[in-house]
Design a protein around this motif. Structure first.
Motif, mmCIF file in Angstrom:
data_model
loop_
_atom_site.group_PDB
_atom_site.id
_atom_site.type_symbol
_atom_site.label_atom_id
_atom_site.label_comp_id
_atom_site.label_asym_id
_atom_site.label_seq_id
_atom_site.Cartn_x
_atom_site.Cartn_y
_atom_site.Cartn_z
ATOM 1 N N ARG A 49 0.830 -1.209 0.000
ATOM 2 C CA ARG A 49 0.000 0.000 0.000
ATOM 3 C C ARG A 49 0.867 1.263 0.000
ATOM 4 O O ARG A 49 0.469 2.280 -0.560
ATOM 5 N N THR A 52 2.371 1.620 -3.634
ATOM 6 C CA THR A 52 1.407 2.020 -4.656
ATOM 7 C C THR A 52 0.826 3.402 -4.380
ATOM 8 O O THR A 52 -0.097 3.832 -5.065
ATOM 9 N N LEU A 54 -0.973 4.304 -1.893
ATOM 10 C CA LEU A 54 -2.259 4.307 -1.195
ATOM 11 C C LEU A 54 -2.118 4.809 0.224
ATOM 12 O O LEU A 54 -3.058 5.316 0.816
ATOM 13 N N ARG A 77 0.937 6.398 -10.353
ATOM 14 C CA ARG A 77 -0.363 5.736 -10.544
ATOM 15 C C ARG A 77 -0.613 5.362 -11.990
ATOM 16 O O ARG A 77 -1.188 4.312 -12.281
ATOM 17 N N ALA A 78 -0.192 6.222 -12.906
ATOM 18 C CA ALA A 78 -0.452 5.958 -14.321
ATOM 19 C C ALA A 78 0.324 4.745 -14.817
ATOM 20 O O ALA A 78 -0.048 4.135 -15.815
ATOM 21 N N TYR A 82 -2.512 -2.560 -9.597
ATOM 22 C CA TYR A 82 -2.525 -3.068 -8.225
ATOM 23 C C TYR A 82 -3.739 -3.951 -8.043
ATOM 24 O O TYR A 82 -4.854 -3.555 -8.371
ATOM 25 N N GLY A 84 -5.515 -5.701 -5.095
ATOM 26 C CA GLY A 84 -5.509 -5.718 -3.631
ATOM 27 C C GLY A 84 -5.870 -7.073 -3.063
ATOM 28 O O GLY A 84 -6.277 -7.985 -3.776
ATOM 29 N N GLN A 102 -12.910 1.601 -14.627
ATOM 30 C CA GLN A 102 -11.468 1.565 -14.348
ATOM 31 C C GLN A 102 -10.678 2.195 -15.497
ATOM 32 O O GLN A 102 -9.787 3.008 -15.278
ATOM 33 N N ARG A 104 -11.767 4.353 -17.696
ATOM 34 C CA ARG A 104 -12.043 5.791 -17.719
ATOM 35 C C ARG A 104 -11.204 6.518 -16.672
ATOM 36 O O ARG A 104 -10.766 7.641 -16.905
ATOM 37 N N CYS A 105 -11.003 5.869 -15.525
ATOM 38 C CA CYS A 105 -10.190 6.487 -14.469
ATOM 39 C C CYS A 105 -8.736 6.651 -14.923
ATOM 40 O O CYS A 105 -8.008 7.489 -14.399
ATOM 41 N N TYR A 106 -8.310 5.831 -15.874
ATOM 42 C CA TYR A 106 -6.963 5.972 -16.423
ATOM 43 C C TYR A 106 -6.955 6.904 -17.630
ATOM 44 O O TYR A 106 -5.952 7.011 -18.335
ATOM 45 N N GLY A 107 -8.096 7.538 -17.903
ATOM 46 C CA GLY A 107 -8.147 8.529 -18.976
ATOM 47 C C GLY A 107 -8.477 7.968 -20.349
ATOM 48 O O GLY A 107 -8.376 8.669 -21.353
ATOM 49 N N LEU A 149 -9.104 -6.096 -13.799
ATOM 50 C CA LEU A 149 -9.191 -4.703 -13.344
ATOM 51 C C LEU A 149 -7.798 -4.094 -13.200
ATOM 52 O O LEU A 149 -7.585 -2.928 -13.520
#
Ligand SMILES: Nc1ncnc2c1ncn2[C@@H]1O[C@H](COP(=O)(O)OP(=O)(O)O)[C@@H](O)[C@H]1O
Ligand SMILES: [Mg+2]
Lengths: 318, 249
Positions: A49, A52, A54, A77-78, A82, A84, A102, A104-107, A149
């Protein structure tokens, strides 16, 4: 890929504090498969954690995928994935939608995320299950979904926290085949935690052993076993009265240690059993002592852990 | 730009289950609907409620929804925190603020839809529709809802991973907040201590403001007080939740 120095985490709960990780130094080169091995509560998840981004470290620094985890968190992060210890998909959502979210969260664009999601569902053997909810999946399928994911952004470095814990042997083997294929196909650097010794032993080229927040060993499984545990010889003598004399002879063998007697049975550790056993039997013969049985066994990583800490890993399993 | 995209991403994620199953909205409204149909007619016959009964009662139901919807919004965040899905999202570069705002936006849309539905159902029962007042009232309601949502998220974050704190506080807080606000029964006739407690309850001011607005009164003192209470709640809730989020989970 990973360079950590003096990584430390102290949790404070009410008035007590827990030193979960105490000064971890770690370097992992690109392309390596490292197993982070330790009993429950050793600090594996806490380390992951922190690596990464977190969890902010109490002290120490880490550069991951070329960037500092605290000051350049976005860049780290990019570039990482990870997986978990707990399942990554929300129960209320369709698994395909979670993959798209997921992405979309990476663009990624919605379209790109959608096609990547379909592609990964196929890769992990969940094709056609886009519209399912996680609660309808088996344990192994859920874990494969977690892997999907973690792979949405095609990370060059992937962290996996206990990827196979709690699965049946067939699902464990299946998860491992996915992990190993990642490496073969994409050269992904893999850093994973496990408390299954057999897995670390069989799969990883490098094993880092952690106990009570400190790294206590680091090397190849073979090297650790040879250096720290050695092989084990067990010889049963025909006459129990001969064991003290046999024990004396055993001490003369190269790398002999931990000689113990139990009735007619004599056990000891040696550097290389394949050479030591014939030599020992010849020595017994020459001294006129008769052995009924003789066997040698290779050490396990559990023996390594035992040699290092005086405890076995499974002792502390919840 | 990325913030807006991230907010849209999280909103889409949270809203998709509602979108796919709109009937779930009605089920979560079971309680306010029961109040509307079973409790409302009783009030209509009563004489001691101030103003026409529906004008008085419907704003109360809307506030009730605000307390059960947004105030409970943290529950779903808590589930994501206890499971691994929040952690999974936090590992991506997605904006931390967007993780909260996107969720809040979903609560906002759901609350608005439910409020419009309740108002629509109340009109045939006898609610007088003062359109500008109702629109202003809805705005006030969602501003307040956003604040309660923020506070609920904050509570969920500090309660994780156990969650007991969240269940405890929401259980202990919700009904007193509701009952002491005069949502269902007027507190004016209650004993002194009850009136003091009601005066210390921010929900009271929002209810009073909604009642004034639903009666078509804009320039009333209660509207100013209620609007202030709602805006302060919203700013406080969002600010505290955001700050806690930035510290890492
Ligand atoms: N959030 C937390 N708060 C307090 N203590 C924690 C927290 N997470 C882990 N710990 C403690 O830190 C230690 C290391 O935990 P962890 O990193 O989860 O170990 P592992 O993954 O190796 O089982 C344990 O003693 C655990 O109880
Ligand atoms: Mg762990």
């Amino acid at each position: 890929m990973i360079h950590a120095r003096g990584l430390t985490k102290t949790y404070t709960l009410k008035k007590t504090s827990v030193d979960a990780v105490r000064g971890v130094d770690l370097d992992v080169a690109a392309g390596q498969l490292v197993a982070f091995l330790g009993p429950n509560g050793a600090g594996k998840s806490t380390c992951l954690r922190m690596l990464t981004g977190l969890l902010p470290p109490t002290s120490g620094t880490a550069r991951v995928a070329g960037h500092d985890v605290t000051t350049e968190a976005a860049a780290v992060r990019a570039r990482i994935g990870y997986i978990g210890q707990k399942g990554g998909a929300g129960e209320a959502f369709r698994i395909g939608d979670e993959l798209v979210t997921q992405g979309r969260c990476y663009g990624m664009t919605r379209r790109a995320a959608r096609s990547r999601a379909e592609e990964l569902l196929t890769v992990v053997g969940l094709d056609g299950l886009f519209a399912r909810k996680p609660s309808t999946l088996s344990g192994g399928q859920r874990r494969r979904l977690d892997i999907a994911l973690g792979l949405m952004n095609r990370p060059p470095l992937l962290f996996l926290d206990e990827p196979s814990t709690g699965l049946d042997p067939a699902s464990r083997a299946d998860i491992w085949s996915h992990i190993l294929r990642l490496r073969a196909d994409h050269g992904t650097t893999l850093f994973l935690t496990t408390h299954y010794l057999d897995e670390a032993d069989a799969m990883a080229e490098r094993v880092v052993v952690i106990d009570q927040g400190r790294i206590i060993a680091d090397g190849t499984a073979r090297g650790l076993k040879a250096d720290l545990a050695g092989d084990r010889l067990t010889v049963t003598l025909h006459d129990p009265a001969d064991t003290p004399r046999a024990a004396e002879l055993a001490m003369g063998l190269p790398g002999a240690a931990d000689v113990t007697r139990d009735g007619p049975k004599l056990t000891l550790r040696v550097a290389a059993a394949d050479r030591a056993l014939p030599e020992f039997l010849r020595a017994l013969d020459a001294a006129g002592l008769k052995a009924d049985t003789a066997e040698s066994s290779r050490p396990t990583l559990d023996d390594v852990f035992l040699a290092l800490t005086g405890r076995t890993i499974q002792d502390e399993d919840a | 730009m990325t913030f807006l995209r991230d907010t849209a991403t999280i909103f889409t994620r949270e809203f998709a289950p509602v979108w796919r199953d709109p009937l779930s909205l009605v089920f979560t409204m079971a309680q306010p609907l029961l109040f509307l149909y079973l409790f409302g007619p009783l009030l209509e016959k009563g004489t001691d409620t101030p103003g026409p009964a529906w004008q008085w009662f419907v704003p109360g139901i809307l506030i009730m929804m605000c307390l059960s919807g947004p105030l409970m919004a943290g529950y779903f965040l808590l589930l994501d925190l206890i499971g691994g899905s929040m952690e999974r999202l936090l590992v991506t570069p997605v904006s931390r603020t967007a993780l909260l705002v996107g969720r809040t936006l979903k609560e906002f849309v759901v609350l608005l839809a439910q409020a419009v539905l309740i108002i629509g159902l109340a009109v045939p029962l006898g609610l007088d529709l003062h359109v500008p007042g109702v629109l202003t009232g809805l705005t006030l309601l969602v501003v307040f809802g956003i604040g309660l949502g923020g506070l609920s998220f904050l509570l969920a974050i500090v309660s994780a991973p156990g969650g007991e704190l969240f269940y405890g506080v929401t259980q202990v807080v919700m009904f007193p907040l509701l009952l002491l606000s005069g949502v269902l029964l007027p507190v004016e006739n209650g004993p002194g201590w009850l009136q003091v407690a009601a005066a210390a309850n921010p929900v009271t001011y929002v209810v009073e403001a909604e009642r004034a607005l639903f009666a078509g009164r804009f320039l009333d003192a209660p509207v100013v007080w209620g609007a202030s209470a709602a805006v302060v709640t919203a700013l406080l809730g969002l600010h505290l939740a955001r700050r806690r989020m930035a510290r890492g989970l």
